[in-house]
Design an enzyme around this catalytic site. Structure first.
Site, PDB file in Angstrom:
ATOM      1  N   ASP A   8      36.840  41.962  36.828  1.00  0.00           N
ATOM      2  CA  ASP A   8      37.870  42.367  37.770  1.00  0.00           C
ATOM      3  C   ASP A   8      39.079  42.782  36.919  1.00  0.00           C
ATOM      4  O   ASP A   8      39.154  42.437  35.739  1.00  0.00           O
ATOM      5  CB  ASP A   8      38.225  41.184  38.683  1.00  0.00           C
ATOM      6  CG  ASP A   8      39.484  41.447  39.486  1.00  0.00           C
ATOM      7  OD1 ASP A   8      39.577  42.529  40.097  1.00  0.00           O
ATOM      8  OD2 ASP A   8      40.390  40.576  39.478  1.00  0.00           O
ATOM      9  N   ASP A  10      42.965  43.430  38.317  1.00  0.00           N
ATOM     10  CA  ASP A  10      44.242  42.816  38.703  1.00  0.00           C
ATOM     11  C   ASP A  10      44.123  41.296  38.772  1.00  0.00           C
ATOM     12  O   ASP A  10      43.298  40.756  39.512  1.00  0.00           O
ATOM     13  CB  ASP A  10      44.705  43.364  40.056  1.00  0.00           C
ATOM     14  CG  ASP A  10      45.065  44.827  39.952  1.00  0.00           C
ATOM     15  OD1 ASP A  10      45.940  45.153  39.147  1.00  0.00           O
ATOM     16  OD2 ASP A  10      44.438  45.641  40.659  1.00  0.00           O
TER      17      ASP A  10
HETATM   18  C1  XBP Z   1      43.312  44.338  43.586  1.00  0.00           C
HETATM   19  C2  XBP Z   1      43.932  44.957  44.753  1.00  0.00           C
HETATM   20  C3  XBP Z   1      44.698  46.208  44.544  1.00  0.00           C
HETATM   21  C4  XBP Z   1      45.958  46.045  43.712  1.00  0.00           C
HETATM   22  C5  XBP Z   1      46.786  47.302  43.710  1.00  0.00           C
HETATM   23  O1  XBP Z   1      42.310  43.407  44.017  1.00  0.00           O
HETATM   24  O2  XBP Z   1      43.806  44.490  45.867  1.00  0.00           O
HETATM   25  O3  XBP Z   1      45.060  46.690  45.808  1.00  0.00           O
HETATM   26  O4  XBP Z   1      46.747  45.018  44.281  1.00  0.00           O
HETATM   27  O5  XBP Z   1      46.047  48.452  43.412  1.00  0.00           O
HETATM   28  P1  XBP Z   1      41.173  42.905  43.017  1.00  0.00           P
HETATM   29  P2  XBP Z   1      46.002  49.721  44.396  1.00  0.00           P
HETATM   30  O6  XBP Z   1      41.859  42.325  41.803  1.00  0.00           O
HETATM   31  O7  XBP Z   1      40.449  41.832  43.806  1.00  0.00           O
HETATM   32  O8  XBP Z   1      40.275  44.054  42.676  1.00  0.00           O
HETATM   33  O9  XBP Z   1      47.379  49.953  44.886  1.00  0.00           O
HETATM   34  O10 XBP Z   1      45.475  50.831  43.540  1.00  0.00           O
HETATM   35  O11 XBP Z   1      45.068  49.378  45.534  1.00  0.00           O
HETATM   36 MG    MG Z   2      41.833  40.342  41.007  1.00  0.00          MG
END
Ligand code: XBP
Ligand code: MG
Length: 242
Positions: A8, A10
Site C-alpha cells: 500500500d 498512503d
Molecule cells: C489512500 C486513499 C487516497 C489518498 C489520497 O488509501 O484513500 O484517497 O488519501 O489520494 P489507501 P487521492 O492507503 O488505503 O490506498 O486523492 O489520489 O485519492
Molecule cells: Mg494506506
C-alpha cells in the site's frame, strides 16, 4: 514461498495523509476561494472514505454551502482533486515527506533476494509517481514492476479490486504474495483478495482494530527489524516475537 510483496502507499510507505494530502486539499480550497478547511481531527474522520474525490463528495454532502446539483458538485470535486494532487506533488518534491522506518531496507532486501515488488493503492497514479520518484528516483518503476493505482482499480479499498489486479499482473496466486497495509480498509481489501497481510499502523489508525492481519506493529523497524526472513516465518505461521 514468498514471491512478491505488495505495498500500500498512503500511510504504509510514508505518513502522507496528515501533512501531505490534507494540507494539499486545504491549498486547493484556498486556490478556488472556498472557506473550507480540513483540520487534523476532521480529516481523520474523512479517511473512512477512500479516494480523494470521493472524500470531497462525502464532505460536500454534509455542507450547506456546497453546490446542490450533482453535476456541479462532481465538477467541483474533480477540479479540487486536480489542484490538490498538483499541490501534493509540489510538497513531495520539496522533500516534505520521508519514507517510514524500515521501508527502504525491506525494499532493498526484497530486491537482493529476488522477491518482486508491487503496489496496490487507492491513490492516483500522479501521487505515486511523485512519492516513489522522490524516494527511489526516476527509475522507480524498474524496482516496483507492478503498479495498480486508482485509475486501474476504480473500485476503491476496502474493495479487493486493486489487490486482485496486482496478483493478476504479477501472474501469482494469493498464497505466493503478501500485502503490507496501514488501515482497516486496506487490510480488508488485501484479505478479501486472499492475501496474507501485515500491518504497520499509521498515525491515523494507531488505535484501530486489525482483526485478520498476520501481524500488527508500529513500523517495520521496532521492536526489531521486520526482515524478509521474519516476514517469511510469519507467513509460515511461525510468529515468535513480532
Ligand atoms: C489512500 C486513499 C487516497 C489518498 C489520497 O488509501 O484513500 O484517497 O488519501 O489520494 P489507501 P487521492 O492507503 O488505503 O490506498 O486523492 O489520489 O485519492
Ligand atoms: Mg494506506
Amino acid at each position: 514461498m514468498l514471491r512478491a510483496l505488495i505495498w500500500d502507499v498512503d500511510g504504509t510507505v510514508a505518513e502522507t495523509e496528515r501533512d501531505g494530502h490534507r494540507v494539499a486539499f486545504n491549498q486547493a480550497f484556498e486556490a478556488l476561494g472556498l472557506p473550507w478547511r480540513w483540520d487534523v481531527a476532521h480529516y481523520g474522520e474523512l479517511l473512512q472514505v477512500t479516494g480523494g474525490r470521493e472524500r470531497l463528495l462525502h464532505d460536500m454532502a454534509a455542507r450547506g454551502d456546497a453546490p446542490t446539483a450533482a453535476p456541479e458538485r462532481e465538477a467541483l470535486a474533480r477540479e479540487l482533486h486536480r489542484i490538490k494532487n498538483a499541490a501534493y506533488a509540489d510538497r513531495v518534491a520539496q522533500g516534505g515527506i520521508t519514507a517510514r522506518p524500515g521501508v527502504r531496507r525491506l525494499v532493498d532486501e526484497c530486491r537482493a533476494a529476488g522477491v518482486r515488488l508491487a503496489v496496490a493503492t487507492t491513490t492516483s497514479r500522479s501521487n505515486v509517481d511523485a512519492l516513489f520518484g522522490s524516494f527511489w528516483g526516476e527509475g522507480w518503476t524498474g524496482i516496483f514492476g507492478t503498479v495498480v493505482c486508482a485509475e486501474d482499480a476504480p473500485l476503491k479499498k476496502p474493495h479487493p479490486q486493486a489487490y486482485r489486479l496486482a496478483l493478476q499482473r504479477l501472474g501469482l496466486a494469493a498464497g505466493e504474495a503478501c500485502a503490507l497495509e496501514d488501515s482497516p480498509n486496506g487490510l480488508r481489501a488485501a484479505t478479501a483478495a486472499g492475501l496474507a497481510c501485515g500491518v504497520t499502523r499509521s498515525a491515523y489508525f494507531a488505535d484501530a482494530r486489525f482483526d485478520g492481519a498476520v501481524w500488527v506493529r508500529d513500523d517495520l523497524e521496532s521492536p526489531q527489524p521486520m526482515t524478509l526472513e521474519a516476514l517469511q516465518a510469519a507467513l509460515a505461521g511461525n510468529i515468535p516475537d513480532l
